[in-house]
Design an enzyme around this catalytic site. Structure first.
Site, short mmCIF file in Angstrom:
data_model
loop_
_atom_site.label_atom_id
_atom_site.label_comp_id
_atom_site.label_asym_id
_atom_site.label_seq_id
_atom_site.Cartn_x
_atom_site.Cartn_y
_atom_site.Cartn_z
N SER A 4 -9.74 -0.97 7.08
CA SER A 4 -9.13 -0.80 5.75
C SER A 4 -8.42 -2.02 5.17
O SER A 4 -8.10 -2.03 3.99
CB SER A 4 -8.15 0.37 5.77
OG SER A 4 -8.88 1.55 5.65
N SER A 29 -9.63 1.46 2.99
CA SER A 29 -8.76 2.22 2.13
C SER A 29 -7.71 1.39 1.38
O SER A 29 -7.17 1.85 0.39
CB SER A 29 -8.03 3.28 2.95
OG SER A 29 -7.18 2.68 3.91
N LYS A 45 0.86 -1.19 0.00
CA LYS A 45 0.00 0.00 0.00
C LYS A 45 0.89 1.24 0.00
O LYS A 45 1.90 1.29 0.72
CB LYS A 45 -0.86 -0.05 1.27
CG LYS A 45 -1.90 1.04 1.41
CD LYS A 45 -2.71 0.80 2.70
CE LYS A 45 -3.86 1.76 2.85
NZ LYS A 45 -4.68 1.48 4.04
N1 GLN Z 1 -13.02 3.64 6.34
C1 GLN Z 1 -12.54 3.98 7.63
C2 GLN Z 1 -12.21 5.45 7.69
O1 GLN Z 1 -12.35 6.10 6.69
C3 GLN Z 1 -11.34 3.14 7.97
C4 GLN Z 1 -10.10 3.58 7.31
C5 GLN Z 1 -8.91 2.77 7.70
O2 GLN Z 1 -9.02 1.71 8.30
N2 GLN Z 1 -7.74 3.29 7.35
O3 GLN Z 1 -11.81 5.96 8.70
#
Ligand code: GLN
Length: 500
Positions: free
Chosen positions: A179, A155, A80
């Site tokens: 994510s 994400s 990532k």
């Molecule tokens: N979708 C969640 C957020 O926007 C989790 C994001 C993540 O785990 N980095 O905060």
């Protein structure tokens, strides 16, 4: 040999061991696959073809001399684009780091390269990991390989899509509120969020430091164990890493599960859940029951507050962590070589240091990041701190205690990962609350700090993958591996691949 890109870590590692393939052949195959379908999927921000071939050659040379470093020596892995990789552009999918090339390596990726792994490239994500669909990336939206009109989740959507579409053998992601698990579920792969502190966060762009975790995204449960074995462990550069010994997670695979008890927390079922997802999860519960496992209903009463708690803490920590992107030290800047850079129209705007901060950040940061920075400063500001931030920390403790209590009676919890399968691109972009709700089942896990895995558990009638979530107590990854490998053994959902 054809289609080497389809291999798992274990399969590729065995073939390398037996001398049936070389790492260079494997990398070439993965690169060919990327060339064929990257235009459609958009999983990568950067593909490191030359570096990969160089690393693969070195791996093959080591192997010839009998100096194999680990089971992932010579295996192409995607990372990532939130992990700092020395000498390789690292953007966090944000314009503010558009041309940023780190001078150091994150601990997790360093462990990969020390074990001989090959970097395929840096995958797309929601900007600074804030989002659930990769749509907040400043560069592109990754498409779900199962249906290109849908999101891969986020994400870590680029990593999930790359694994699902065989554009790498395995990948790393990060998980602050889902994510790793939500995109794993939406793309039909395995994704593990380890216990907080199990894997070092050093060198990974911080989103919410008290919630951020790093973990494997793989084609099989076994591959997740292989990767976790390598990346886990205490790190002097991250004081929150755990001193507890890292077990060999591979030895949990295939172990007897009959004496385990699964808890079904009722708060994770019901309202807002898609009926097909509901059926798939219930079917998975039955599969475990058929194997002689005890299943009981349990309750985590404070979980209903978890989403609110999560966002207040996230906003506050994001506001603090994002302060370093000031347009002075690195990244997109309105100041270069001690001179203000301003176009004619901006000439009047940029007069002093504060103007540099404001303009650099206004141009460099995306809307979702700005939203969180503003809300974060609000909940931390005097007068509101006690009402929001402090209260959220107190309720966070209640959530944590709920998990501790429930794990006195059950070994593991089984829940859906996301209330729906992959949604359409742009379906939720205008409605942040709807977007936030897609993490309703993954978010409570991070404030509690416990480990959880998403494993493939079925498909909707539109052929979209759906995962189930297995949650264990602190450092209970071994229990997750036991149950997940048992499930994988009697199902073949993880073997399905999208048609691309
Ligand atoms: N979708 C969640 C957020 O926007 C989790 C994001 C993540 O785990 N980095 O905060």
């Amino acid at each position: 040999m054809k289609h080497l890109y389809k291999l798992t870590i274990k399969e590729a590692s065995d073939k390398l061991y037996r001398g049936e393939i070389t790492s260079v052949e494997l990398v070439n195959s993965v690169m060919e696959r990327i060339e064929q379908i990257e235009d459609k999927v958009g999983a990568y921000i950067t593909v490191t073809r030359e570096l990969a071939l160089e690393q693969a050659k070195k791996s093959d040379e080591r192997r010839k001399k009998g100096r194999v470093l680990s089971p992932i020596d010579g295996i192409p892995i995607a990372v990532k684009d939130l992990f700092n990789t020395k000498g390789v552009r690292t953007t966090a999918a944000s314009k503010i780091l558009d041309d940023f090339v780190p001078q150091y390596e994150s601990t997790a990726t360093k462990k990969l390269w020390d074990a001989g792994a090959v970097l395929v490239g840096k995958t797309n994500l929601d900007q600074f990991a804030m989002g659930s669909s990769t749509e907040t990336s400043a560069f592109k939206t990754t498409k779900n390989p199962w249906d290109l009109s849908r999101v891969p989740g986020g994400s870590s959507g680029g990593s999930a899509a790359a694994v699902a579409a065989d554009m790498c053998i395995a990948a790393l992601g990060t998980d602050t509120g889902g994510s790793i698990r939500q995109p794993a579920s939406l793309c039909g792969i395995v994704g593990l969020k380890p216990t907080y502190g199990r894997v070092s966060r050093y060198g990974v762009n911080a989103m919410a430091s008290s919630l951020d975790t790093i973990g494997p995204m793989t084609k099989t449960v076994e591959d997740a164990a292989i990767l976790l074995n390598i990346i886990a462990g205490q790190d002097k550069y991250d004081s929150t890493t755990l001193a507890t010994k890292v077990p060999n997670y591979l030895s949990s695979l295939g172990q007897d599960i009959k004496d385990l008890t699964i808890g079904i927390p009722k708060e994770f079922y019901g309202k807002g859940m898609d009926s097909e997802v509901d059926m798939i999860v219930k079917n998975a519960i039955n599969i475990f029951k058929e194997r002689g496992i005890k299943v009981v209903e349990v309750s985590l009463p404070s979980v209903k507050y978890a989403l609110d708690v999560y966002y207040i803490i996230v906003w506050a920590e994001v506001a603090s962590n994002m302060a370093r992107y000031d347009g002075i030290r690195y990244g997109h800047s309105k100041i270069k070589n001690q001179k203000l850079v301003s176009s004619k129209s901006e000439g009047s705007k940029i007069k002093n240091l504060e103007d540099v901060y404001i303009t650099s950040r206004t141009e460099g940061l995306g809307d979702e990041v700005k939203r969180r920075v503003m809300l974060g400063n609000y909940v931390l500001s005097s007068g509101y701190y006690d009402a929001y931030y402090k209260k959220a920390q107190q309720v966070r403790n209640l959530v944590k205690q709920d998990f501790e209590k429930v794990f006195k009676n059950v070994d593991i919890l089984l829940t859906p990962v996301s209330p729906t399968a992959a949604f359409k691109i742009a379906e939720k972009t205008d409605n942040p609350l709807q977007m936030y709700l897609s993490d309703i089942h993954t978010v409570p896990i991070n404030p509690a700090g416990v480990p959880a895995m998403s494993i493939p558990a079925g498909f909707t009638k539109n052929n979209l993958p759906v995962g189930i979530q297995l949650i264990a107590p602190q450092c209970g990854e071994e229990t997750i591996f036991k149950l997940a490998s048992a499930f994988e053994k009697v199902t073949d959902f993880h073997k399905q691949r999208p048609n691309l």
